[in-house]
Design a protein around this motif. Structure first.
Motif, PDB file in Angstrom:
ATOM      1  N   TRP A  14       0.817  -1.207   0.000  1.00  0.00           N
ATOM      2  CA  TRP A  14       0.000   0.000   0.000  1.00  0.00           C
ATOM      3  C   TRP A  14       0.854   1.260   0.000  1.00  0.00           C
ATOM      4  N   LEU A  15       2.050   1.214   0.595  1.00  0.00           N
ATOM      5  CA  LEU A  15       2.946   2.364   0.547  1.00  0.00           C
ATOM      6  C   LEU A  15       3.445   2.609  -0.869  1.00  0.00           C
ATOM      7  N   ILE A  16       3.817   1.552  -1.560  1.00  0.00           N
ATOM      8  CA  ILE A  16       4.282   1.682  -2.946  1.00  0.00           C
ATOM      9  C   ILE A  16       3.160   2.214  -3.831  1.00  0.00           C
ATOM     10  N   LEU A  17       1.960   1.687  -3.666  1.00  0.00           N
ATOM     11  CA  LEU A  17       0.822   2.173  -4.443  1.00  0.00           C
ATOM     12  C   LEU A  17       0.517   3.638  -4.123  1.00  0.00           C
ATOM     13  N   LEU A  18       0.667   4.019  -2.865  1.00  0.00           N
ATOM     14  CA  LEU A  18       0.452   5.406  -2.463  1.00  0.00           C
ATOM     15  C   LEU A  18       1.485   6.332  -3.099  1.00  0.00           C
ATOM     16  N   VAL A  19       2.743   5.923  -3.087  1.00  0.00           N
ATOM     17  CA  VAL A  19       3.807   6.738  -3.694  1.00  0.00           C
ATOM     18  C   VAL A  19       3.604   6.857  -5.197  1.00  0.00           C
ATOM     19  N   PHE A  53      -7.851   5.660  -2.097  1.00  0.00           N
ATOM     20  CA  PHE A  53      -7.973   4.238  -1.763  1.00  0.00           C
ATOM     21  C   PHE A  53      -6.685   3.705  -1.145  1.00  0.00           C
ATOM     22  N   SER A  54      -5.545   3.991  -1.765  1.00  0.00           N
ATOM     23  CA  SER A  54      -4.272   3.477  -1.250  1.00  0.00           C
ATOM     24  C   SER A  54      -3.900   4.146   0.070  1.00  0.00           C
ATOM     25  N   PHE A  55      -4.236   5.423   0.241  1.00  0.00           N
ATOM     26  CA  PHE A  55      -3.964   6.104   1.507  1.00  0.00           C
ATOM     27  C   PHE A  55      -4.777   5.479   2.637  1.00  0.00           C
ATOM     28  N   ALA A  56      -6.056   5.204   2.370  1.00  0.00           N
ATOM     29  CA  ALA A  56      -6.914   4.599   3.399  1.00  0.00           C
ATOM     30  C   ALA A  56      -6.405   3.212   3.795  1.00  0.00           C
ATOM     31  N   PHE A  57      -6.020   2.395   2.814  1.00  0.00           N
ATOM     32  CA  PHE A  57      -5.546   1.055   3.136  1.00  0.00           C
ATOM     33  C   PHE A  57      -4.153   1.067   3.765  1.00  0.00           C
ATOM     34  N   ILE A  59      -3.063   3.438   5.840  1.00  0.00           N
ATOM     35  CA  ILE A  59      -3.332   3.786   7.236  1.00  0.00           C
ATOM     36  C   ILE A  59      -3.931   2.585   7.973  1.00  0.00           C
ATOM     37  N   ALA A  60      -4.838   1.873   7.333  1.00  0.00           N
ATOM     38  CA  ALA A  60      -5.436   0.690   7.957  1.00  0.00           C
ATOM     39  C   ALA A  60      -4.390  -0.392   8.206  1.00  0.00           C
ATOM     40  N   SER A  61      -3.398  -0.511   7.333  1.00  0.00           N
ATOM     41  CA  SER A  61      -2.361  -1.530   7.530  1.00  0.00           C
ATOM     42  C   SER A  61      -1.470  -1.220   8.728  1.00  0.00           C
ATOM     43  N   LEU A  62      -1.429   0.044   9.141  1.00  0.00           N
ATOM     44  CA  LEU A  62      -0.648   0.396  10.326  1.00  0.00           C
ATOM     45  C   LEU A  62      -1.293  -0.103  11.611  1.00  0.00           C
ATOM     46  N   PHE A  63      -2.562  -0.483  11.549  1.00  0.00           N
ATOM     47  CA  PHE A  63      -3.264  -0.997  12.719  1.00  0.00           C
ATOM     48  C   PHE A  63      -3.208  -2.518  12.830  1.00  0.00           C
ATOM     49  N   LEU A  64      -2.593  -3.193  11.869  1.00  0.00           N
ATOM     50  CA  LEU A  64      -2.410  -4.644  11.966  1.00  0.00           C
ATOM     51  C   LEU A  64      -1.351  -4.930  13.024  1.00  0.00           C
ATOM     52  N   VAL A  65      -1.574  -5.956  13.830  1.00  0.00           N
ATOM     53  CA  VAL A  65      -0.697  -6.222  14.975  1.00  0.00           C
ATOM     54  C   VAL A  65      -0.217  -7.667  14.961  1.00  0.00           C
ATOM     55  N   TYR A  66       1.083  -7.839  15.176  1.00  0.00           N
ATOM     56  CA  TYR A  66       1.670  -9.151  15.436  1.00  0.00           C
ATOM     57  C   TYR A  66       2.688  -8.969  16.557  1.00  0.00           C
ATOM     58  N   LYS A  67       2.475  -9.671  17.661  1.00  0.00           N
ATOM     59  CA  LYS A  67       3.388  -9.579  18.789  1.00  0.00           C
ATOM     60  C   LYS A  67       3.778 -10.976  19.240  1.00  0.00           C
ATOM     61  N   GLU A  68       5.027 -11.101  19.650  1.00  0.00           N
ATOM     62  CA  GLU A  68       5.531 -12.358  20.198  1.00  0.00           C
ATOM     63  C   GLU A  68       5.972 -12.128  21.632  1.00  0.00           C
ATOM     64  N   TYR A  69       5.645 -13.075  22.479  1.00  0.00           N
ATOM     65  CA  TYR A  69       6.027 -13.024  23.881  1.00  0.00           C
ATOM     66  C   TYR A  69       6.749 -14.318  24.229  1.00  0.00           C
TER      67      TYR A  69
END
Length: 133
Positions: A14-19, A53-57, A59-69
């Motif tokens: 989405w960053l590449i598409l935005l650029v 469209f690419s800006f919205a997606f 920003i939405a991709s920044l809310f995806l979370v993966y954490k390891e403990y």
């Protein structure tokens, strides 16, 4: 680990598409200033929705979370994607929730073999009721 790569892929895509859309809009804007032709405006009308469209997606991709403990040698991973949400212990899927709605808090939980209770709520992990940072 594939979830972490999936998040990285979404963010890069989405960053590449935005650029690309930003560069295209700027170039078409300068081309339209130098010409009296209407063809740059037609192309501009295609790239502006692509930008939105690419800006919205992105920003939405920044809310995806993966954490390891790491808890007593046990690897716990929590993934909250757009549709899939899961809790894994040592790579084994223990609980999952699949939904497009994000307005409700998603609670995932499992109990380990030694009786330890794991619970995720709102993208955080609690072990035996204690919040892990």
């Amino acid at each position: 680990m594939k979830e972490k790569n999936r998040i990285l892929f979404h963010r890069l895509f989405w960053l590449i598409l935005l650029v690309i859309s930003i560069v295209s809009i700027v170039l078409l804007f300068f081309i339209s200033k130098s010409k009296d032709d209407t063809s740059p405006f037609i192309l501009l009308s295609l790239f502006v929705p692509l930008f939105i469209f690419s800006f919205a997606f992105f920003i939405a991709s920044l809310f995806l979370v993966y954490k390891e403990y790491d808890y007593n040698g046990i690897k716990i991973s929590v993934y909250f994607g757009w549709y899939h949400h899961n809790l894994r212990v040592n790579g084994e899927l223990c609980d999952e929730y699949n939904s497009l709605t994000s307005l409700t808090p998603i609670c995932l939980s499992t109990t380990l073999n030694d009786g330890t209770k794991l619970e995720t709520k709102g993208k955080s992990l609690k072990i035996n009721g204690k919040l892990i940072k």
